[in-house]
Design a protein around this motif. Structure first.
Motif, mmCIF file in Angstrom:
data_model
loop_
_atom_site.group_PDB
_atom_site.id
_atom_site.type_symbol
_atom_site.label_atom_id
_atom_site.label_comp_id
_atom_site.label_asym_id
_atom_site.label_seq_id
_atom_site.Cartn_x
_atom_site.Cartn_y
_atom_site.Cartn_z
ATOM 1 N N PRO A 37 38.449 36.230 35.102
ATOM 2 C CA PRO A 37 38.099 37.173 36.439
ATOM 3 C C PRO A 37 37.273 37.946 36.040
ATOM 4 C CG PRO A 37 40.620 36.516 36.556
ATOM 5 C CD PRO A 37 40.144 36.806 35.120
ATOM 6 N N SER A 38 36.233 37.888 36.185
ATOM 7 C CA SER A 38 34.903 39.167 36.427
ATOM 8 C C SER A 38 34.832 39.805 37.961
ATOM 9 C CB SER A 38 33.657 38.097 35.587
ATOM 10 O OG SER A 38 32.823 39.200 35.458
ATOM 11 N N GLU A 39 33.445 40.528 37.737
ATOM 12 C CA GLU A 39 33.105 41.063 38.995
ATOM 13 C C GLU A 39 33.128 40.165 39.867
ATOM 14 O OE1 GLU A 39 32.680 44.645 39.704
ATOM 15 O OE2 GLU A 39 33.531 44.666 38.247
ATOM 16 N N LEU A 40 33.738 41.162 41.087
ATOM 17 C CA LEU A 40 33.543 39.996 41.991
ATOM 18 C C LEU A 40 31.813 40.108 42.623
ATOM 19 C CD1 LEU A 40 36.437 40.728 44.853
ATOM 20 C CD2 LEU A 40 36.255 38.532 43.150
ATOM 21 N N GLN A 88 34.707 53.220 41.329
ATOM 22 C CA GLN A 88 35.137 51.801 40.558
ATOM 23 C C GLN A 88 34.985 51.678 39.451
ATOM 24 O OE1 GLN A 88 35.020 49.187 43.472
ATOM 25 N NE2 GLN A 88 37.142 49.137 43.901
ATOM 26 N N LYS A 89 35.389 50.717 38.267
ATOM 27 C CA LYS A 89 34.997 50.162 36.733
ATOM 28 C C LYS A 89 34.117 49.342 37.091
ATOM 29 C CE LYS A 89 38.571 52.500 34.119
ATOM 30 N NZ LYS A 89 37.990 53.410 33.216
ATOM 31 N N LEU A 90 33.184 49.188 36.812
ATOM 32 C CA LEU A 90 32.291 48.174 36.383
ATOM 33 C C LEU A 90 33.046 46.436 35.317
ATOM 34 C CD1 LEU A 90 29.817 46.443 38.070
ATOM 35 C CD2 LEU A 90 28.429 47.719 35.938
ATOM 36 N N TYR A 91 33.743 45.564 35.948
ATOM 37 C CA TYR A 91 34.219 44.995 34.770
ATOM 38 C C TYR A 91 32.658 44.109 34.387
ATOM 39 C CZ TYR A 91 38.284 46.583 35.795
ATOM 40 O OH TYR A 91 39.642 47.548 35.595
ATOM 41 N N PRO A 117 32.520 41.717 49.555
ATOM 42 C CA PRO A 117 33.803 41.889 50.722
ATOM 43 C C PRO A 117 33.551 41.974 51.963
ATOM 44 C CG PRO A 117 32.686 43.312 48.651
ATOM 45 C CD PRO A 117 32.300 41.707 49.025
ATOM 46 N N PRO A 150 45.622 32.054 37.187
ATOM 47 C CA PRO A 150 46.229 32.292 38.542
ATOM 48 C C PRO A 150 45.646 32.074 39.991
ATOM 49 C CG PRO A 150 47.587 33.500 37.695
ATOM 50 C CD PRO A 150 46.395 33.227 36.903
ATOM 51 N N THR A 174 33.359 42.107 31.658
ATOM 52 C CA THR A 174 34.832 40.545 31.405
ATOM 53 C C THR A 174 34.781 39.539 32.297
ATOM 54 O OG1 THR A 174 35.776 41.532 33.024
ATOM 55 C CG2 THR A 174 36.023 42.121 31.012
ATOM 56 N N LEU A 205 33.919 35.041 42.556
ATOM 57 C CA LEU A 205 34.958 34.465 43.334
ATOM 58 C C LEU A 205 36.382 35.018 42.355
ATOM 59 C CD1 LEU A 205 32.932 33.290 45.221
ATOM 60 C CD2 LEU A 205 35.221 31.921 45.597
ATOM 61 N N PRO A 206 38.017 35.491 43.589
ATOM 62 C CA PRO A 206 38.957 36.089 43.353
ATOM 63 C C PRO A 206 39.459 33.384 42.796
ATOM 64 C CG PRO A 206 39.230 36.595 45.002
ATOM 65 C CD PRO A 206 37.672 36.173 45.045
ATOM 66 N N ALA A 207 39.961 34.061 41.229
ATOM 67 C CA ALA A 207 40.722 32.816 40.658
ATOM 68 C C ALA A 207 41.446 32.137 41.992
ATOM 69 C CB ALA A 207 41.247 33.644 39.406
ATOM 70 N N GLN A 253 36.090 31.529 39.101
ATOM 71 C CA GLN A 253 36.201 33.484 38.723
ATOM 72 C C GLN A 253 35.894 33.953 37.629
ATOM 73 O OE1 GLN A 253 38.265 30.687 37.638
ATOM 74 N NE2 GLN A 253 39.772 31.374 36.148
ATOM 75 N N LYS A 272 40.033 45.771 43.345
ATOM 76 C CA LYS A 272 39.272 45.050 42.374
ATOM 77 C C LYS A 272 40.447 44.144 41.520
ATOM 78 C CE LYS A 272 34.951 46.836 40.929
ATOM 79 N NZ LYS A 272 33.686 46.317 40.264
ATOM 80 N N GLY A 331 40.621 41.294 42.445
ATOM 81 C CA GLY A 331 40.137 39.612 41.633
ATOM 82 C C GLY A 331 39.089 39.634 40.370
ATOM 83 N N THR A 332 39.174 41.221 40.290
ATOM 84 C CA THR A 332 38.357 41.087 39.075
ATOM 85 C C THR A 332 39.136 41.092 37.606
ATOM 86 O OG1 THR A 332 36.790 42.091 40.273
ATOM 87 C CG2 THR A 332 36.188 42.748 37.793
#
Lengths: 361, 361
Positions: free
Chosen positions: A11-14, A3-6, A19, B243, A8, A194-196, A189, B29, B31-32
């Motif tokens: 939205p950003s890393e959870l 997995q990539k690490l974001y 999980p 969203p 950003t 968290l998810p948005a 987010q 990902k 959520g990200t």
């Protein structure tokens, strides 16, 4: 494929524990329980309790759950402004907040700086008729923040105006003085990982009184998400509509994790990572710090000018499975934005800087 | 402890494939990822495509994502009604929709029946000045539905009024004729078996034209969730705000599962389960069908009067690990409500009926 690490900015890393909390939500059927039953009231109570603890929010302020910070802009203007709000505009989000007031038929005023610049209270003239001062504490588009003491000085200048602070991409980092700030709001987010789909609105009684005053004057303050409606239901640990129960549960859990770590430790780590990133950008050949004024540099949203295109930066990061945010809108290729949120550790930030150093000096 | 099975009418049981889709969302990902990037546009496109396929929605109608059906009530009134909407009120949710119009300063009219009763088009007089006919196709509070041909007759009576159909707890069961219906809306925690926090609004060009007309007349139609704003972003497979990306992803996945099963099969199973439940209530000593008029009995929300208290019914179901919904508001103890949603199988519904028969005859 790993997995990539974001990095950003949202939205950003959870948040790393998410999980496990999602599994608990499935096991406990959080997506199925009634939003009018005791199990939901307990989730509501826990989320409010954990946020109060984490952000040191006193009983003078209430906590309401809406769908986004964007929605909260609209609800603030509907509920707490008859005619005149004042907007400190220094980026795309603060500008949009001002535009909402125009679209709702108010007569707002704005004080604008160039992109990448911030405000000092001494330069701000507040009209006598101003009902609400709207400040974006942390501009996610430009990486500019407004220091808290400067925000407080605005309230001194106009004690009768309500002070609204958009803290979308900085909460829970800033330690607000709720004796001065009437309202703070954010979405989940960003720093909560968290998810948005959830916005949190912290308001004091004065905001609710203003909404009731407008209502008594036969002005429309909206419907289910008016302040009196939100307040009426929150007293019973409920929301007017079927809310994003899932996210309210998850927010309570993540805030609890943050409380277990301790807010001071979380702030210390944020400061450490911010210092590392700014230090690197200051010495880099490819990057330079975008915000010239040191006190206006955000601790949570770090923006740098880049000599090579932002998309090229991300290409160079591909072998490391890392992604940084591109610049906002017309700065898409000439700036990068890096989230310095609690979900990203000191070690991960170190690795990002190492990769950038190796590839771009 | 084994998990309980919820026959409550919403939030309700999650769709059986949901845990697997949630795991995929974590792996990918969801959520990200950025809501301004291609990955999100693909999620948006897939969700719209799957809904169009499932519900046979033609290109004349657009599909927008909001936060709840409650929000959509407000947006309909802001965007498509200057003064007069007509509301067919036969339960708590249709009543609330009417009240929203009052709170927004409109001059709505309502035609009201007793709780548990439905409407026939022949009895409905539509005022000449009516801009919008607001019908709740399926009243989750009372278990009353309005047959589609009766809804279509309303449009014949007032072809210039826009026809809005609240189908919160029945979609995708009704097979709407989109040549007649201007707008349908629903939320995802009912028949789609998702966690709450997403509302879906299907609208045709006439609705958007009406919003643009009001805007041209300098009326406020809201801000980020005005129809022109939603439409402008949806053309680019985006939303105005960040969203509930997570739920848009999950909705696309569940709609895809339903398409794989086939909408005809899904409707057939719904009819089978409804017939089983109504047949049982008709012959039971403890229960009786709440909606007296057969054509007004909902296929998806089955309501029965109960001789013993609803809470007692649920106590008797405890050893079976099953829960039915209590009655709405003042009917809390005197009625039960049973979700006949796609997440619940024929076999599960059979087991519920067996348990009720054994305990209560």
């Amino acid at each position: 494929m790993p997995q990539k690490l974001y990095f950003t900015v949202g939205p950003s890393e959870l948040y790393p524990t998410l999980p496990a909390h999602i599994q608990e939500a499935l096991d406990k059927k959080i997506g199925t329980i009634s939003h009018r039953g005791k199990a939901f009231q307990d989730i509501f109570k826990n989320c409010v309790y954990q946020l109060r603890t984490l952000m040191n929010i006193p009983d003078t302020h209430h906590i309401f759950f809406l769908s986004s910070a964007t929605e909260i802009w609209e609800r603030i203007l509907q509920n707490c402004v008859d005619q005149k709000s004042l907007h400190l505009v220094n980026g795309s989000f603060s500008k949009r907040f001002y535009e909402f007031a125009v679209e709702l038929g108010k007569t707002p005023e704005k004080i604008q700086t160039d992109f990448g610049k911030g405000f000092f209270a001494k330069d701000i003239a507040i009209p006598n008729t101003c009902e609400a001062i709207c400040v974006t504490q942390n501009e996610t588009s430009s990486g500019v923040c407004m220091p808290l003491n400067e925000i407080y000085l605005l309230k001194q200048k106009a004690p009768n105006a309500l002070l609204f602070v958009d803290s979308v991409s900085s909460v829970p980092y800033p330690d607000y003085d709720y004796k001065i700030v009437d309202s703070v709001f954010f979405s989940v987010q960003k720093c909560f990982g968290l998810p948005a789909g959830l916005g949190v609105w912290i308001v004091n009684e004065k905001c609710i009184e203003k909404a009731n005053l407008l209502l008594a004057q036969k002005k429309s303050i909206g419907t289910y998400h008016s302040l009196p409606s939100l307040f009426g239901k929150a007293k019973d640990f409920q929301t007017p509509e079927t809310p994003n129960v899932w996210n309210i549960f998850l927010l309570g859990k993540v805030a609890e994790d943050m409380n277990n770590k301790g807010i001071q430790q979380l702030r210390k780590e944020t400061d450490t990572k911010a210092a590392m990133l700014y230090e690197y950008f200051n010495s880099s050949k490819n990057f330079s710090i975008a915000v010239s004024e040191p006190v206006h540099r955000s601790a949570t949203t770090i923006v740098a000018n880049t000599a090579i295109n932002a998309s090229e930066v991300n290409k160079k990061l591909e072998p490391y499975n890392m992604v940084v945010g591109s610049g906002y809108s017309s700065y898409k290729e000439t700036q990068i934005r890096i989230a310095n949120f609690p979900a990203l550790s000191i070690e991960q930030t170190e690795k990002l800087i190492e990769a950038l150093k190796k590839e771009l000096q």
